[in-house]
Design an enzyme around this catalytic site. Structure first.
Site, mmCIF file in Angstrom:
data_model
loop_
_atom_site.group_PDB
_atom_site.id
_atom_site.type_symbol
_atom_site.label_atom_id
_atom_site.label_comp_id
_atom_site.label_asym_id
_atom_site.label_seq_id
_atom_site.Cartn_x
_atom_site.Cartn_y
_atom_site.Cartn_z
ATOM 1 N N HIS A 252 0.819 -1.214 0.000
ATOM 2 C CA HIS A 252 0.000 0.000 0.000
ATOM 3 C C HIS A 252 0.852 1.263 0.000
ATOM 4 O O HIS A 252 0.897 1.992 0.996
ATOM 5 C CB HIS A 252 -0.907 -0.006 1.234
ATOM 6 C CG HIS A 252 -1.773 -1.226 1.344
ATOM 7 N ND1 HIS A 252 -1.287 -2.435 1.780
ATOM 8 C CD2 HIS A 252 -3.089 -1.423 1.064
ATOM 9 C CE1 HIS A 252 -2.279 -3.338 1.771
ATOM 10 N NE2 HIS A 252 -3.375 -2.754 1.348
ATOM 11 N N HIS B 168 -1.824 -1.011 7.258
ATOM 12 C CA HIS B 168 -1.387 -1.219 5.866
ATOM 13 C C HIS B 168 -0.319 -0.211 5.460
ATOM 14 O O HIS B 168 0.297 -0.359 4.413
ATOM 15 C CB HIS B 168 -2.570 -1.193 4.906
ATOM 16 C CG HIS B 168 -3.463 0.011 5.028
ATOM 17 N ND1 HIS B 168 -4.143 0.327 6.187
ATOM 18 C CD2 HIS B 168 -3.807 0.968 4.146
ATOM 19 C CE1 HIS B 168 -4.847 1.428 6.008
ATOM 20 N NE2 HIS B 168 -4.667 1.838 4.781
ATOM 21 N N GLY C 151 -3.845 -3.969 11.430
ATOM 22 C CA GLY C 151 -4.234 -4.421 10.094
ATOM 23 C C GLY C 151 -5.732 -4.669 10.042
ATOM 24 O O GLY C 151 -6.322 -4.744 8.978
ATOM 25 N N GLY D 40 -10.406 6.525 6.933
ATOM 26 C CA GLY D 40 -11.400 5.489 6.656
ATOM 27 C C GLY D 40 -11.798 4.736 7.917
ATOM 28 O O GLY D 40 -12.975 4.427 8.127
ATOM 29 N N LYS E 159 -3.672 11.192 -0.601
ATOM 30 C CA LYS E 159 -3.247 9.814 -0.794
ATOM 31 C C LYS E 159 -2.353 9.788 -2.038
ATOM 32 O O LYS E 159 -2.682 10.401 -3.057
ATOM 33 C CB LYS E 159 -4.475 8.913 -0.969
ATOM 34 C CG LYS E 159 -4.196 7.431 -0.735
ATOM 35 C CD LYS E 159 -5.484 6.677 -0.389
ATOM 36 C CE LYS E 159 -5.231 5.174 -0.257
ATOM 37 N NZ LYS E 159 -6.407 4.458 0.263
ATOM 38 N N GLU F 211 -17.653 -3.611 24.691
ATOM 39 C CA GLU F 211 -16.789 -4.780 24.848
ATOM 40 C C GLU F 211 -15.563 -4.721 23.950
ATOM 41 O O GLU F 211 -14.501 -5.243 24.298
ATOM 42 C CB GLU F 211 -17.586 -6.062 24.574
ATOM 43 C CG GLU F 211 -18.724 -6.320 25.568
ATOM 44 C CD GLU F 211 -19.991 -5.511 25.291
ATOM 45 O OE1 GLU F 211 -20.051 -4.837 24.231
ATOM 46 O OE2 GLU F 211 -20.916 -5.541 26.118
ATOM 47 N N PHE G 19 -21.474 -11.793 25.176
ATOM 48 C CA PHE G 19 -21.145 -10.444 24.697
ATOM 49 C C PHE G 19 -19.677 -10.305 24.309
ATOM 50 O O PHE G 19 -19.287 -9.310 23.694
ATOM 51 C CB PHE G 19 -21.545 -9.391 25.733
ATOM 52 C CG PHE G 19 -23.010 -9.425 26.071
ATOM 53 C CD1 PHE G 19 -23.954 -9.642 25.072
ATOM 54 C CD2 PHE G 19 -23.449 -9.268 27.371
ATOM 55 C CE1 PHE G 19 -25.309 -9.704 25.365
ATOM 56 C CE2 PHE G 19 -24.809 -9.327 27.682
ATOM 57 C CZ PHE G 19 -25.739 -9.538 26.674
ATOM 58 N N GLN H 50 -28.833 -13.946 25.900
ATOM 59 C CA GLN H 50 -27.857 -13.857 26.994
ATOM 60 C C GLN H 50 -27.065 -15.147 27.198
ATOM 61 O O GLN H 50 -26.237 -15.230 28.103
ATOM 62 C CB GLN H 50 -28.576 -13.517 28.319
ATOM 63 C CG GLN H 50 -29.680 -12.488 28.212
ATOM 64 C CD GLN H 50 -29.189 -11.109 27.823
ATOM 65 O OE1 GLN H 50 -28.390 -10.520 28.519
ATOM 66 N NE2 GLN H 50 -29.651 -10.597 26.675
ATOM 67 N N ARG I 9 -23.189 -19.533 35.516
ATOM 68 C CA ARG I 9 -24.046 -18.763 36.408
ATOM 69 C C ARG I 9 -24.505 -19.544 37.642
ATOM 70 O O ARG I 9 -24.498 -18.997 38.744
ATOM 71 C CB ARG I 9 -25.265 -18.247 35.633
ATOM 72 C CG ARG I 9 -26.191 -17.374 36.460
ATOM 73 C CD ARG I 9 -27.298 -16.768 35.603
ATOM 74 N NE ARG I 9 -28.107 -15.842 36.372
ATOM 75 C CZ ARG I 9 -29.130 -16.196 37.140
ATOM 76 N NH1 ARG I 9 -29.482 -17.456 37.233
ATOM 77 N NH2 ARG I 9 -29.812 -15.286 37.814
#
Lengths: 606, 606
Positions: A29, A69, A114, A146, A236, A355, A380, A417, A463
């Site tokens: 790139h 990149h 990446g 981006g 760019k 998360e 989650f 859940q 649980r």
């Protein structure tokens, strides 16, 4: 300080290197390197404090290349700073650490990048750890425009301002193009500024190709009272007429020969060798450390959920060792990580309901010498799977991920859940270790063991309260298992883990009344798995029944089927349809993972 | 319109219902229902157009309960509106569709919720589809304040303003508490307003317990020129003194008896029966539909990557059927989804680099009768794993997820771009179908088949060009496989898929020279898997070698080991360490999944 370095010239040299190395590799790139040249030049040769002779130095500033990149220009910067010796033309070769995207095979890389939008979160983890540890160094992270579309960026932005991470400086290379076309906002740096400001950041917009402007931008945020972001307008492909500000040049090198030659001619000669950066270290910063171990104190007849035992273990080890930290996604009163928050608030971070950032912050803190435990409901954690995958690639010394509330045994809350795919996803992370305790003693022991095991370790917690199965001094090892019941007459082996191990034991008792002996194995280490014990069971009994509070794919059953490699018949009991609300007992029965299902399966195999 | 309904009284009745039903269940989240009572009352009994007798009506407004744990008040609203008959006291019972979190088992539920921060994205998909389809109806989504911490919310917010979704109305119930403590911003609705405004939204702040204020807020955004959000200040547990604005009451019902009685006394009597909402439908909206099929046109000797064949197939079916849509995460020139964008721009959405929202938008569009194909690099689909999991729970009619650039055969870009866990994660989604074509013909056929298969379907595509293996009219089925090579003398069976099938065929040719016959199976349907053919191979040959461009866990090897259940020896060839940059050939050799590795494995098993 020595005389100022020729930052413009260095930028041009890095452009040349990026063009040449990608052309040599035949992939890569270059255009995204060209837009970042002045930013990288000012960062590495002016603003940032580091020691080119010591990639593992702790008492320096940190750089994270979130736009992974653009690796070629990072390799070029490190080369000219005197940090690496390797020929840049080795880019992307199988034998080189100069990979297509940064990985820790190169000693300068703390976190693999990446997968876009993750650098800011791990930089937050580093900055958070440094703030807690009184480390004077700063954390710089270079992002592409981006990747600002990734929600994880705004999870990190919220965390940074909430935690007051004034030691964090982000730079966005706003070159206006993504991979497949213009970005949403092209060169409208104001659109990004408004977003970051709304998230509590200090912002500065500048011309990213004007060295003096970039220097001024860095200077303006040096004593910022907030986390700060420099929004640098760039082009760019800057400097190469056929690439500059043109769509269609993402991930495409100039062809060797005429095309490359014309690109280099447009850039001009630089003839820059190594301009070794003067080592600048803070000198007095030291990472935290300490030993730790758990001392479970359960009595026969006690019951506790493994998640409760986790909280107890976390509190024990965290109060012993200041390097232990915990972070949770607003479930700390369910995962019981709140026990550490109460005992040692300075070793705890609230990730709120984010998360992805929880995992990234934990990873970043790990690179600062912390031993992070990141916890949420197991289901989650799927929200952070890409971050967990990249954490695996980052090969941290330690990173423990804890998922509670696994499977249908959570009961009435219902399918959303219930983690039924966490073992598949965590086993899928190539270098990860996967543990799954069945009782409070093993839960405490495995919590300690996880923090002493290299790399990413997942522990699955349950649980419901379960009985104590092991004495407080029982040893557990990564790759081990426990043969909980066995005899010379075992007809069938039943492999369980977590709540299903207790069902297997109930089945053992019931079948014993009929004179049928079964071997019962606690497969607390899912990956690596104890092939030896499983193969012995395959040889000594007529077949193996596996039972898991998890889907049928990628979990206990497939781990066993794969380990015994066809040496005995296998029957996998697992949750094979979307479960619904109900009591744990109803659900384990309905989906065929309770004692009765085991008894039926054993009888069918005899 | 009939006389205005007593909205305050309805709110009070819904509070009573939420308290009673959760107390009866012994679990659930009354406090989060109590904060939303006036919002729900105004929405369901004043603002929103729907037909209580027809949960599947198309020409109405849509409601998405993003804060899924507030399910009890949704059931109450639907009950009093005349939409459901069931006794609310059945909440969370195994036999009831009134689950702990909404699922499509209840006919009013379009998308399963309960993993926070996803409702806005699927609402965006519905609103996007409606805008494209000229549907006059609006989409309402109720979020909690805690879930605004999820980055996915801001991916959706960016998409909504970029796409001009003025038909989208979000409401945030700002009750200031998450599960385990206060939210980041407590009652500072201005903090949320600044964020949404920076993302291009119209915002209005109001007192969420003042019916007139809530009505006014809805009225103020009725003709909004932007997507709009109502930020309603509320109190968690509103109306019950011991719960109201108190921490520690998340997910905790009042105890039956004195505690519940005192709560109900505080709320007061409402004595509201069914107040059946007048049906309000738009009348003239119809979903798009159409038939479609591919007609591959490859000649023997052609080569093409399966990802290229995907683009060709997508263009073919999309131009035939206006219900087909594609969405891509800024990789459209690599996945070749750009072929549909070029041919039918109105059937394409750019998700930019925001994979979570990409999947949520696709899911939302699916509920509007579209047949969405969502594509990215397979590794980046891990970013959206929770969204994919919940999409499975939402049981859409059709939702196709396409991952390109699978495995080490992508070459020099390196490990971060190589999906090595996508089969594990997609097989892990309990109701999902998983397909994996090996040549351009099967890629086209499976692309068509995926869009005709119920529910979530994953197709894995490869980067390298591969040979044509099948005639253009070869049939493929979900759950099928192809025995590509077989003879009466087959010693060993080799199971491949994707690029490794071609290695298996090369191994077949090489072993044939030594007089060793092997059976070669193309396992193009990973889930469901063709147990019959695999069991036959297990019976007729001495063992099975599986080979996959994927990690060793949860992919082809474990699918086979599990399917044959110990009926033959199995050897799994897979990528067992973190790969690095290199050529595809180098990498497939280095990680033991090429022809030579297969030949060695076969010899070892004879």
């Amino acid at each position: 300080m020595s005389a100022p370095l020729p930052l413009d010239k260095i930028a041009q040299q890095m452009r040349r290197d990026s063009l040449i190395s990608t052309s040599e590799a035949g992939s890569g790139h270059p255009s995204t390197c060209l837009s970042a040249a002045e930013i990288m030049s000012v960062l590495f040769f002016d603003e940032m404090r580091f020691d080119p002779s010591d990639p593992k130095a702790y008492d320096v500033d940190v750089f994270v290349m979130s736009k992974g990149h653009a690796a070629p220009i990072l390799w070029s910067a490190l080369k000219h700073a005197g940090g690496i010796d390797e020929d840049l033309k080795n880019l992307r070769k199988f034998t080189s650490t100069l990979e297509g995207h940064p990985t820790p095979r190169n000693p300068w890389i703390r976190v693999a990048t990446g997968s876009l939008g993750q650098g800011l979160g791990s930089a937050c983890g580093m900055a958070w750890a440094r703030k807690k540890d009184g480390h004077p160094g700063r954390v710089f992270v270079l992002m592409g425009d981006g990747e600002i579309a990734e929600g994880s960026v705004f999870e990190a932005a919220a965390f940074a301002s909430f935690e007051g991470l004034t030691n964090l400086v982000a730079i966005v290379d706003v070159n206006a193009f993504g991979q497949s076309g213009p970005t949403m906002f092209k060169h409208d740096t104001g659109a990004y500024a408004r977003r970051f400001e709304a998230f509590g950041w200090q912002t500065v917009e500048c011309d990213g190709h004007d060295v003096a402007a970039v220097q001024k931008a860095f200077a303006s945020v040096r004593d910022a009272k907030k986390p700060s972001v420099i929004l640098a307008r760039t082009l760019k492909g800057k400097g190469v007429p056929f690439m500059e500000n043109k769509d269609g040049w993402h991930g495409k090198p100039a062809k060797k020969g005429e095309e490359l030659d014309s690109a280099l001619a447009a850039i001009g000669e630089a003839n820059l060798g190594v301009v070794r950066v003067t080592a600048r270290r803070y000198g007095n910063a030291r990472p935290k450390s300490g030993t730790f171990s758990v001392a479970p104190k359960y009595k026969a007849g006690d019951t506790a959920a493994t998640r409760e035992a986790y909280g107890s273990a976390l509190e024990q080890i965290g109060t012993q060792c200041p390097a232990i930290m915990a972070i949770d996604g607003d479930t700390k009163n369910s995962t019981f990580s709140e026990k550490l928050k109460k005992a040692r608030p300075e070793q705890f971070a609230d990730a709120y309901i984010a998360e992805q950032n929880m995992v990234s912050v934990a990873l970043g803190a790990a690179t600062e010498g912390h031993i992070p435990y990141a916890s949420s409901f197991a289901c989650f954690l799927s929200r952070a799977y890409d971050q967990i995958r990249m954490a695996g690639h980052s090969e941290p010394e330690h990173l423990v991920i804890v998922g509670s509330h696994a499977g249908v045994s959570i009961g009435e809350d219902g399918q959303s859940q219930m983690a039924l795919e966490d073992l598949a996803m965590m086993r899928g992370v190539v270098p990860a270790t996967v543990l799954y305790p069945s009782d409070p003693v093993s839960a405490e022991k495995l919590t300690e063991l996880a923090g002493k095991t290299k790399g990413v370790v997942y522990i699955r917690m349950s649980r419901p309260k379960t009985a104590i199965l092991y004495p407080n001094d029982e040893p557990f090892t990564v790759g081990g298992s426990k043969v909980v019941k066995s005899s010379a007459k075992d007809a069938i082996t039943v492999v369980g883990a977590g709540v299903t191990l207790h069902e297997a034991l109930a089945a053992h008792a019931e079948l014993a009344k009929e004179g049928i002996a079964i071997r019962v194995i606690d497969l607390y280490s899912l990956k690596p798995v104890d092939e030896k014990t499983l193969l012995q069971a395959a040889a000594e009994t007529r077949g193996i029944v596996t039972v898991e509070d998890h889907g049928a794919c990628g979990g206990v059953g497939e781990a066993v089927a794969s380990a015994i490699a066809g040496k005995a018949p296998v029957k996998i009991l697992a949750v094979r349809e979307l479960p619904r609300s109900g009591t744990p007992t109803e659900l384990m029965r309905a989906y065929g993972i309770d004692k009765d299902a085991i008894v039926t399966a054993v009888r069918s195999m005899i």
